[in-house]
Design an enzyme around this catalytic site. Structure first.
Site, PDB file in Angstrom:
ATOM      1  N   GLU A  48       0.790  -1.230   0.000  1.00 59.94           N
ATOM      2  CA  GLU A  48       0.000   0.000   0.000  1.00 59.94           C
ATOM      3  C   GLU A  48       0.825   1.284   0.000  1.00 59.94           C
ATOM      4  O   GLU A  48       0.549   2.196  -0.764  1.00 59.94           O
ATOM      5  CB  GLU A  48      -0.938  -0.001   1.213  1.00 59.94           C
ATOM      6  CG  GLU A  48      -1.921  -1.161   1.198  1.00 59.94           C
ATOM      7  CD  GLU A  48      -2.878  -1.117   2.365  1.00 59.94           C
ATOM      8  OE1 GLU A  48      -3.837  -0.332   2.317  1.00 59.94           O
ATOM      9  OE2 GLU A  48      -2.672  -1.877   3.326  1.00 59.94           O
TER      10      GLU A  48
ATOM     11  N   ARG B  34      -8.411   0.000  -6.424  1.00 53.93           N
ATOM     12  CA  ARG B  34      -8.712   1.369  -6.838  1.00 53.93           C
ATOM     13  C   ARG B  34      -9.908   1.923  -6.079  1.00 53.93           C
ATOM     14  O   ARG B  34     -10.840   1.200  -5.761  1.00 53.93           O
ATOM     15  CB  ARG B  34      -9.028   1.431  -8.339  1.00 53.93           C
ATOM     16  CG  ARG B  34      -7.849   1.132  -9.237  1.00 53.93           C
ATOM     17  CD  ARG B  34      -8.264   1.177 -10.706  1.00 53.93           C
ATOM     18  NE  ARG B  34      -7.117   1.017 -11.587  1.00 53.93           N
ATOM     19  CZ  ARG B  34      -6.360   2.021 -12.004  1.00 53.93           C
ATOM     20  NH1 ARG B  34      -6.638   3.257 -11.612  1.00 53.93           N
ATOM     21  NH2 ARG B  34      -5.339   1.816 -12.799  1.00 53.93           N
TER      22      ARG B  34
ATOM     23  N   ARG C 110      -8.071   7.570   7.469  1.00 53.81           N
ATOM     24  CA  ARG C 110      -8.344   6.752   6.299  1.00 53.81           C
ATOM     25  C   ARG C 110      -8.297   7.610   5.032  1.00 53.81           C
ATOM     26  O   ARG C 110      -8.576   8.810   5.053  1.00 53.81           O
ATOM     27  CB  ARG C 110      -9.724   6.117   6.416  1.00 53.81           C
ATOM     28  CG  ARG C 110      -9.811   5.037   7.473  1.00 53.81           C
ATOM     29  CD  ARG C 110      -9.282   3.732   6.952  1.00 53.81           C
ATOM     30  NE  ARG C 110      -9.500   2.638   7.891  1.00 53.81           N
ATOM     31  CZ  ARG C 110      -9.130   1.390   7.660  1.00 53.81           C
ATOM     32  NH1 ARG C 110      -8.534   1.086   6.539  1.00 53.81           N
ATOM     33  NH2 ARG C 110      -9.345   0.443   8.549  1.00 53.81           N
TER      34      ARG C 110
END
Length: 1081
Positions: free
Chosen positions: A704, A783, A916
């Protein structure tokens, strides 16, 4: 999300779109007059006129007039009291949602009327063959294609599901309005229906009053299958098959599945403590229940349709074996089914030379999700009638096929006959929609009689035979009314063999559904495995037998209808609809292994170096004994991890897909999961008295952050060097490694441009690593919907991947508002599925060009380094930025939206790093600065220009698909941003000491805009996408006032934080802005 699904650069006529907008807008105005009054609608018109005039002046370059009009608009809005502001925000929010519906419908309309649709199967197959690829190459590539679209529960869908349904109904009415055969009465009725839907919208609360649970989210995700994909998938596969037949001479194989679906909803526990082992188990059972229920509806329609008596010998034998098991006769009886060879003489009526209009269309379910044929809710009456029929017939000519006789089981005893979840006999008796075995609607009185029959048939024994005493008692106890309503069926013509087979299939589906209900309730289940369906392959077997029989009996045209659609649904959806992935953070597995090594008294796993971890894990994976007892005492967090692995072992690969490790950074992260899976498998196998088969979920590392992306290839090489792991892949996963790449966190970590380049290089490195060891690779793209989280048009994204990274396989996530935008209507869903197929096909057979020279890579490295440094200097190093972010955006208030079960932060403490990616993007989208998608890009390009690379960058834009798509997406985001609106947020909400930072950011926006236009060669933003430009402009008269209202409400709310009315008003403005921007996070 982008404003278009995939026709990003296509010119479209706007007249029909404008007409739809005017129609819906006028109907909403009429509704407001009725509901709120003429004075309110006058105020709405005045605000809209001021906003539209300001936009017109700005677009005409008359800035001073635009500023004056904007000030007048601001005064008008800030002077409103809350009772006026809330309905105004609601009105403009509904206007924007209705415009969005009109936009989507217009794209559907354009696809229908276009003579040649670009990116369609016809278009791409033809282009490939014309460019030199053989028909066989194209055919094989399509048939072998494996694309999986994974739906996630990421909280980016702002609208309540109730509102989504109403929006869909309006879209269906707009579609009907386009029909040219409507009478004046039809038109009037349609307008009345629209009025009702819009009035219902206005009278419905837009705000979610509680957070959804993970199971709530799962129901929403599964509903998209029932709502549109159930209809869209066979339609899409017909389109592929027909195009293949035209261009290669061969149709798509019946069970080929170029696209399947997966899910994270109920399995993604990364940072979400609400997703537990029990939730994952329940969601899997729920998915199986819904799958069985959907198949039941289709089987009912098929039983009505397949009334033919002629069949193959094999089918006749199979049907006989079913009946002989259900009714144990002492003597044989005659069956008049007529097995017929394909080439035998045919005496039936000839087919018409001209089929009636629509006869060539597949027999889909209706738009409302219900079967077009009568739903036979109680097929058990047919079973009773079937026995009567066979009691009246004479001896049988042929014996049943022993192979088929032994393969299929018989129905089990009806459990809980009076109540089976959604199937309730009392409800059935009260329902006027019940139909008998031939699809004939019956009265409520007849329905009651059917319920009695159902209870009788509930007396089936475990062996599958009817209890004769029960049947006799049933006949003796019939009332005179029952005998009148349901006379004896002796003498009735023989039941068609297909109906016998499908009746048996139906009973097994009923058992499957009933079994899931009992498992959800925690009741003991002792069903014979032969009496229900565990896998899609089991359900496919009798359906394919029916299809083969019809093909052999000259019934090809019938076989190619509803039966073919059902077979393709089963091949695509299986018995789970969407296999569920499990996702967990790597650190949680480390904690579990700490507990295990501590119990074994061999040290603390997390403190070991990588080599020691790999040695320990590999040694244990080669062994056959459990490491620890299942009763080991551990803290609750570790127990939950172990329970999750236990559930994965219980459910297995029939229900689950992959195990995804988020924040993976080392080879040991993968082996740790393999070991914990093995442990759970041994424990569960021991409890069930079975040996561990070794069949575990495929383990997928998710890279990530930028740092993790840079070492992804190295990690994969280290894994594949381990003999045990490589052999495990070959033995259990067909020599296939799956690697997931995260677009969201990498973008938040380093900025969109740097993330895009690091993702590109990581893909190249991972592909090369697998190639070195002879292992196949599937890349899983995580995505998001917005450009800041890796979103963009599907076709453009796939076509810009590195060459060799898409070799007929692809996994990709779709989430939140993108699920509804792409798959909310069956027409758009078919189009999206087709685009996925054609884009992957092109990327496989004719991959995009790589960078022309090493110098291009060096330039990208330089730009990326400068972009990343500037981005991080502002976001992570500037001490004022965090407070500026909190003041300038509604980030702190987003948690009140209740749009997801997951917390907005990974941990309660920490700054931007713990936030987030979704709320990070969402907050900046609300202010219309959309900062994460472009911050740093201008500085990076400016530095490259200073080094004399401007002409080379322009060549890269013309010749390199990856670079061109990156620049185009940044340009699109810049076109959607609005600097005057973003400045207004700063002027009202940001403290004076931090307003300078806002000015610097806006100055950088203009630098980015200038440099991006220099690279693309465009004179103004969105020059190559006039459709997008026109759509954005059409929304501004509604969007700008909502932004100004949000600023004023935020100002008041921050002075009165406990005011619930203000909070609700803010949430309404957030909904409206999300509708206008057409995306959230």
């Amino acid at each position: 999300m982008t404003d278009t699904t995939d026709d990003i650069a296509e010119e479209i006529s706007f007249q029909a779109f404008d007409d739809d907008c005017h129609l819906l807008g006028n109907l909403l105005n009429d509704c407001l007059q009725r509901e709120v009054g003429q004075g309110f609608t006058d105020k709405v018109d005045r605000v809209r006129l001021l906003a539209q005039s300001a936009c017109n002046m700005r677009m005409a370059g008359v800035d001073h007039a635009a500023k004056w009009l904007s000030k007048q608009l601001e005064k008008e809005l800030t002077a409103m009291d809350l009772d006026e502001a809330v309905p105004l925000a609601r009105a403009f929010s509904h206007y924007l949602n209705l415009m969005g519906i009109a936009e989507t419908h217009h794209r559907v309309r354009r696809t229908k009327i276009a003579g040649h649709v670009s990116k369609s199967c016809d278009d791409v197959f033809n282009r490939l063959i014309q460019s030199g690829y053989s028909q066989e190459e194209v055919y094989n590539a399509v048939c072998q294609q494996k694309v999986e679209i994974v739906l996630t529960a990421h909280p980016t869908q702002i609208n309540r599901r109730t509102l989504q349904y109403k929006h869909l109904r309006i879209a269906h009415l707009l579609d009907r309005n386009d029909r040219g055969d409507l009478t004046h009465e039809d038109k009037d009725q349609l307008i009345e229906d629209l009025v009702r839907e819009i009035t219902s919208l206005w009278q419905t609360d837009e705000i979610r009053r509680r957070k959804p649970t993970p199971v709530d989210e799962a129901r929403g995700g599964l509903h998209i299958v029932e709502q549109t994909l159930w209809k869209a998938v066979p339609q899409y596969l017909r389109r592929v098959s027909n195009a293949l037949k035209r261009h290669t001479g061969k149709p798509l194989p019946l069970t080929a599945t170029p696209i399947k679906f997966g899910s994270w909803i109920g399995g993604d526990r990364d940072g979400n403590p609400n997703v537990t082992a029990k939730v994952t188990r329940d969601v899997c059972f729920l998915a199986r229940w819904i799958a069985a229920d959907l198949y039941l509806r289709e089987i009912d329609g098929l039983r009505f349709e397949l009334s033919m008596m002629n069949c193959s010998q094999k089918l006749a034998d199979y049907a006989y074996s079913i009946i002989s098991k259900e009714h144990d006769h002492e003597e044989h009886h005659h069956i008049s089914w007529k097995p017929r060879d394909k080439y035998s003489e045919y005496h039936g009526p000839t087919l018409p030379t001209h089929l009636p209009v629509g006869a060539d269309m597949p027999a889909f379910t209706g738009a409302d999700g219900e079967s077009e044929m009568p739903i036979l809710e109680l097929p058990v009456k047919d079973d009773i009638d079937m026995l009567s029929t066979f009691q009246s017939t004479s001896s049988v000519n042929t014996a049943p096929s022993s192979a088929m006789h032994s393969k299929e089981g018989s129905p089990t005893a009806s459990k809980g006959a009076e109540h089976t979840g959604l199937f309730n006999l009392k409800d059935m008796a009260d329902s006027p929609q019940v139909a008998d075995g031939y699809g004939t609607p019956v009265t409520p009185t007849q329905a009651s009689t059917l319920a009695v029959a159902a209870a009788v048939v509930g007396g089936l024994s475990k062996s599958g035979s009817f209890r004769k005493k029960t049947l006799l008692e049933s006949n003796l106890n019939k009332s005179s009314m029952d005998k009148l309503l349901n006379p004896s069926m002796i003498g009735r013509p023989d039941i068609a063999p297909y109906r016998v087979v499908l009746g048996h299939v139906r009973q097994k589906l009923v058992n499957t559904r009933r079994r899931m209900e009992e498992m959800l309730e925690g009741s003991p289940c002792d069903y014979d495995p032969n009496d229900y369906y565990e896998t899609g392959e089991q359900l496919l077997e009798p359906l394919l037998l029916c299809h083969e029989s019809m093909q052999s009996c000259r019934s090809e045209i019938l076989a190619d209808g509803r039966l073919t659609d059902l077979i393709r649904r089963v091949a695509t959806f299986g018995m789970t609809l969407m296999k569920l992935d499990v996702r967990q953070e790597a650190d949680r597995h480390t904690e579990a292994l700490d507990a295990i090594t501590g119990w074994l008294e061999i040290g603390t796993y997390s403190q070991w170096d990588e080599e020691k971890k790999l040695k320990f894990l590999t040694t244990e994976l080669k062994g056959r004994r459990p490491l620890v007892p299942p009763t080991i005492a551990v803290k609750p967090e570790v127990r939950e991890v172990l329970n999750t692995f236990r559930v994965t072992a219980e459910l297995g690969t029939n229900s689950l897909g992959a195990y995804v490790i988020s924040m993976a950074s080392e080879a040991s992260d993968v082996l740790a999961v393999e070991l914990l899976q093995k442990e759970a498998c041994l424990v569960v196998g021991g409890e069930l008295g079975k040996t561990c088969t070794g069949e575990t979920l495929r383990v997928v590392p998710l890279f990530e952050t930028v740092q993790d992306l840079q070492v992804a290839g190295t990690v994969i090489r280290k894994l594949l060097k381990i003999d045990w792991y490589r052999e495990h892949l070959i033995a259990n996963h067909q020599g296939h490694q799956e690697v997931m790449l995260g677009y969201s966190d990498s973008g938040k970590d380093a900025g969109r441009f740097t993330a895009a380049w690091e993702l590109y290089k990581a893909q190249e490195d991972v592909v090369e690593a697998c190639k070195e060891f002879g292992i196949k690779i599937t890349l899983f793209h995580g995505r998001g919907g917005s450009v800041g989280r890796g979103g963009g048009p599907t076709y453009l994204a796939i076509q810009s991947q590195p060459p060799g990274s898409v070799m007929g396989t692809l996994r990709v996530t779709e989430q939140g508002e993108m699920i509804q935008a792409k798959f909310g209507l069956s027409q758009t869903a078919v189009r999206q599925l087709e685009i996925y197929s054609t884009a992957v096909l092109l990327a496989t057979l004719h991959p995009p060009d790589p960078p022309r020279s090493t110098s291009w890579r060096n330039i990208m490295d330089e730009i990326s380094e400068n972009c990343c440094k500037h981005y991080r200097d502002i976001v992570f190093q500037n001490p004022e930025f965090l407070e500026y972010f909190h003041e300038a955006t509604p980030e702190a208030e987003l948690g009140n939206l209740n749009i997801g079960s997951r917390p907005t932060r990974r941990k309660k403490t920490g700054g931007i790093s713990q936030l987030r990616a979704i709320p990070w993007i969402f907050a900046w989208t609300q202010t219309r600065l959309v900062l994460p998608a472009w911050l740093g890009v201008g500085k990076g390009l400016e530095a490259a220009f200073a080094r004399g690379h401007k002409e080379e960058l322009q060549a890269m834009y013309r010749e390199w698909p990856f670079f061109q798509s990156t620049i185009d997406l940044i340009e699109m985001v810049l076109a959607k941003a609005d600097i005057p609106i973003a400045k207004h947020y700063d002027e009202v909400l940001v403290s004076l000491s931090r307003q300078q930072l806002g000015e610097e950011l806006r100055a950088e926006f203009h630098t980015t805009q200038t440099t991006v236009l220099d690279v693309s060669g465009h004179q103004k933003l969105s020059e190559n996408n006039k459709t997008l430009q026109r759509l954005i402009e059409s929304r501004l008269a509604y969007l700008d006032p909502i932004n100004m209202l949000q600023v004023e409400i935020l100002r008041r709310l921050r002075q009165d934080v406990s005011n619930m009315k203000l909070r609700d008003a803010l949430l309404i403005t957030i909904n409206g802005i999300a509708a206008g921007m057409r995306n959230t996070g």
